[in-house]
Motif scaffolding. Sequence first.
Motif, PDB file in Angstrom:
ATOM      1  N   THR A 102      28.984 -31.543 -22.235  1.00  0.00           N
ATOM      2  CA  THR A 102      28.846 -30.176 -22.713  1.00  0.00           C
ATOM      3  C   THR A 102      27.719 -29.501 -21.950  1.00  0.00           C
ATOM      4  N   ALA A 103      27.726 -28.189 -22.003  1.00  0.00           N
ATOM      5  CA  ALA A 103      26.686 -27.397 -21.355  1.00  0.00           C
ATOM      6  C   ALA A 103      26.288 -26.295 -22.323  1.00  0.00           C
ATOM      7  N   GLU A 104      25.481 -25.387 -21.843  1.00  0.00           N
ATOM      8  CA  GLU A 104      25.077 -24.251 -22.662  1.00  0.00           C
ATOM      9  C   GLU A 104      25.228 -22.994 -21.811  1.00  0.00           C
ATOM     10  N   ILE A 105      25.673 -21.924 -22.453  1.00  0.00           N
ATOM     11  CA  ILE A 105      25.702 -20.642 -21.771  1.00  0.00           C
ATOM     12  C   ILE A 105      24.817 -19.665 -22.528  1.00  0.00           C
ATOM     13  N   VAL A 106      24.273 -18.719 -21.807  1.00  0.00           N
ATOM     14  CA  VAL A 106      23.479 -17.657 -22.404  1.00  0.00           C
ATOM     15  C   VAL A 106      24.143 -16.333 -22.023  1.00  0.00           C
ATOM     16  N   ARG A 107      24.429 -15.543 -23.051  1.00  0.00           N
ATOM     17  CA  ARG A 107      24.992 -14.202 -22.867  1.00  0.00           C
ATOM     18  C   ARG A 107      24.236 -13.256 -23.777  1.00  0.00           C
ATOM     19  N   ASP A 108      23.794 -12.160 -23.230  1.00  0.00           N
ATOM     20  CA  ASP A 108      23.063 -11.154 -24.009  1.00  0.00           C
ATOM     21  C   ASP A 108      21.879 -11.773 -24.752  1.00  0.00           C
ATOM     22  N   GLY A 109      21.229 -12.740 -24.129  1.00  0.00           N
ATOM     23  CA  GLY A 109      20.057 -13.361 -24.719  1.00  0.00           C
ATOM     24  C   GLY A 109      20.343 -14.415 -25.772  1.00  0.00           C
ATOM     25  N   SER A 110      21.625 -14.704 -26.023  1.00  0.00           N
ATOM     26  CA  SER A 110      22.004 -15.668 -27.056  1.00  0.00           C
ATOM     27  C   SER A 110      22.642 -16.914 -26.419  1.00  0.00           C
ATOM     28  N   ALA A 111      22.148 -18.086 -26.813  1.00  0.00           N
ATOM     29  CA  ALA A 111      22.645 -19.353 -26.256  1.00  0.00           C
ATOM     30  C   ALA A 111      23.761 -19.937 -27.114  1.00  0.00           C
ATOM     31  N   THR A 112      24.760 -20.513 -26.447  1.00  0.00           N
ATOM     32  CA  THR A 112      25.892 -21.151 -27.115  1.00  0.00           C
ATOM     33  C   THR A 112      26.235 -22.447 -26.390  1.00  0.00           C
ATOM     34  N   SER A 136      20.671  -8.627 -16.305  1.00  0.00           N
ATOM     35  CA  SER A 136      20.757  -9.346 -15.038  1.00  0.00           C
ATOM     36  C   SER A 136      21.252  -8.392 -13.956  1.00  0.00           C
ATOM     37  N   VAL A 137      21.180  -8.848 -12.713  1.00  0.00           N
ATOM     38  CA  VAL A 137      21.710  -8.066 -11.598  1.00  0.00           C
ATOM     39  C   VAL A 137      23.195  -7.782 -11.829  1.00  0.00           C
ATOM     40  N   LEU A 138      23.924  -8.757 -12.347  1.00  0.00           N
ATOM     41  CA  LEU A 138      25.352  -8.559 -12.613  1.00  0.00           C
ATOM     42  C   LEU A 138      25.585  -7.541 -13.720  1.00  0.00           C
ATOM     43  N   ASP A 139      24.680  -7.487 -14.709  1.00  0.00           N
ATOM     44  CA  ASP A 139      24.780  -6.447 -15.749  1.00  0.00           C
ATOM     45  C   ASP A 139      24.642  -5.063 -15.127  1.00  0.00           C
ATOM     46  N   ILE A 140      23.661  -4.927 -14.254  1.00  0.00           N
ATOM     47  CA  ILE A 140      23.430  -3.635 -13.601  1.00  0.00           C
ATOM     48  C   ILE A 140      24.664  -3.232 -12.792  1.00  0.00           C
ATOM     49  N   ALA A 141      25.336  -4.223 -12.184  1.00  0.00           N
ATOM     50  CA  ALA A 141      26.546  -3.956 -11.405  1.00  0.00           C
ATOM     51  C   ALA A 141      27.765  -3.727 -12.300  1.00  0.00           C
ATOM     52  N   GLY A 142      27.597  -3.899 -13.621  1.00  0.00           N
ATOM     53  CA  GLY A 142      28.708  -3.676 -14.545  1.00  0.00           C
ATOM     54  C   GLY A 142      29.716  -4.807 -14.571  1.00  0.00           C
ATOM     55  N   LEU A 143      29.264  -6.021 -14.239  1.00  0.00           N
ATOM     56  CA  LEU A 143      30.159  -7.177 -14.168  1.00  0.00           C
ATOM     57  C   LEU A 143      29.868  -8.173 -15.293  1.00  0.00           C
ATOM     58  N   PRO A 144      30.918  -8.778 -15.850  1.00  0.00           N
ATOM     59  CA  PRO A 144      30.701  -9.774 -16.898  1.00  0.00           C
ATOM     60  C   PRO A 144      30.019 -11.007 -16.305  1.00  0.00           C
ATOM     61  N   ASN A 145      29.083 -11.555 -17.054  1.00  0.00           N
ATOM     62  CA  ASN A 145      28.322 -12.681 -16.520  1.00  0.00           C
ATOM     63  C   ASN A 145      27.747 -13.528 -17.627  1.00  0.00           C
ATOM     64  N   LEU A 146      27.266 -14.681 -17.223  1.00  0.00           N
ATOM     65  CA  LEU A 146      26.591 -15.596 -18.135  1.00  0.00           C
ATOM     66  C   LEU A 146      25.597 -16.411 -17.329  1.00  0.00           C
ATOM     67  N   VAL A 147      24.708 -17.073 -18.031  1.00  0.00           N
ATOM     68  CA  VAL A 147      23.823 -18.048 -17.405  1.00  0.00           C
ATOM     69  C   VAL A 147      24.293 -19.409 -17.882  1.00  0.00           C
TER      70      VAL A 147
END
Length: 156
Positions: A100-110, A40-51
Motif C-alpha cells: 500500500t501507499a499513501e496519496i495526498v490531495r488538497d492537503g489530506s492524506a489517504t 502545487s504547480v499542477l494546481d496552478i496549471a489546472g491539472l488534476p494531481n496528487l502526491v
Amino acid sequence: MGLLTPIAVRVGAISWMPKLLPVIEKTDMRLQRASGGRVSVLDIAGLPNLVLRVPGRKSGVVRSTPLLCAPRDGDFLIAGSYFGNPKMPAWVHNLRACETAEIVRDGSATRVRWRELDGDDRARAWQDLLDVWPNFRLYEQRTDRVIPVFSLAADD
C-alpha cells in the motif's frame, strides 16, 4: 481543466523540458510545503494531481512524488512516464515493492491500494490519461519502454 492548462500542455511538449524536471520538482515541493500541501504547480496549471508517498524499496524512507493523475470512478490513474525518459522513475520501483501507499490531495492524506494495469485495462486507462494530458503520447514516442500505468484506490 483550468485557464492555464492549454499553456501547460504546450510547455510540457517542448523537447528540452525533461532537463528541467529536477528544477520543476524542487519548485513544486517548496510551493506545496509553503501552502501546507494545498497548492502545487499542477494546481496552478489546472491539472488534476496528487502526491504519492511510498517507502523506498531499499531504505524504507518515505518518498513524496507529485504526479499528474486522472480521476476515474473514485480511483486515480497515474503513469510512470518521466517525460519519456528511457529510465524508469524511482517511484515506480518503490511502488512495486510495497503493498500500500499513501496519496495526498488538497492537503489530506489517504492510504491506497495500487494495481498495475495491463491489456485492455491499461488501454482504457491510457486513454483517460491522454484525455487529461495529451503529452503522454509524446512521452510514449520518446522511449522504448512501456510506460507503466497504475490505478490507486482508497484502502478502506
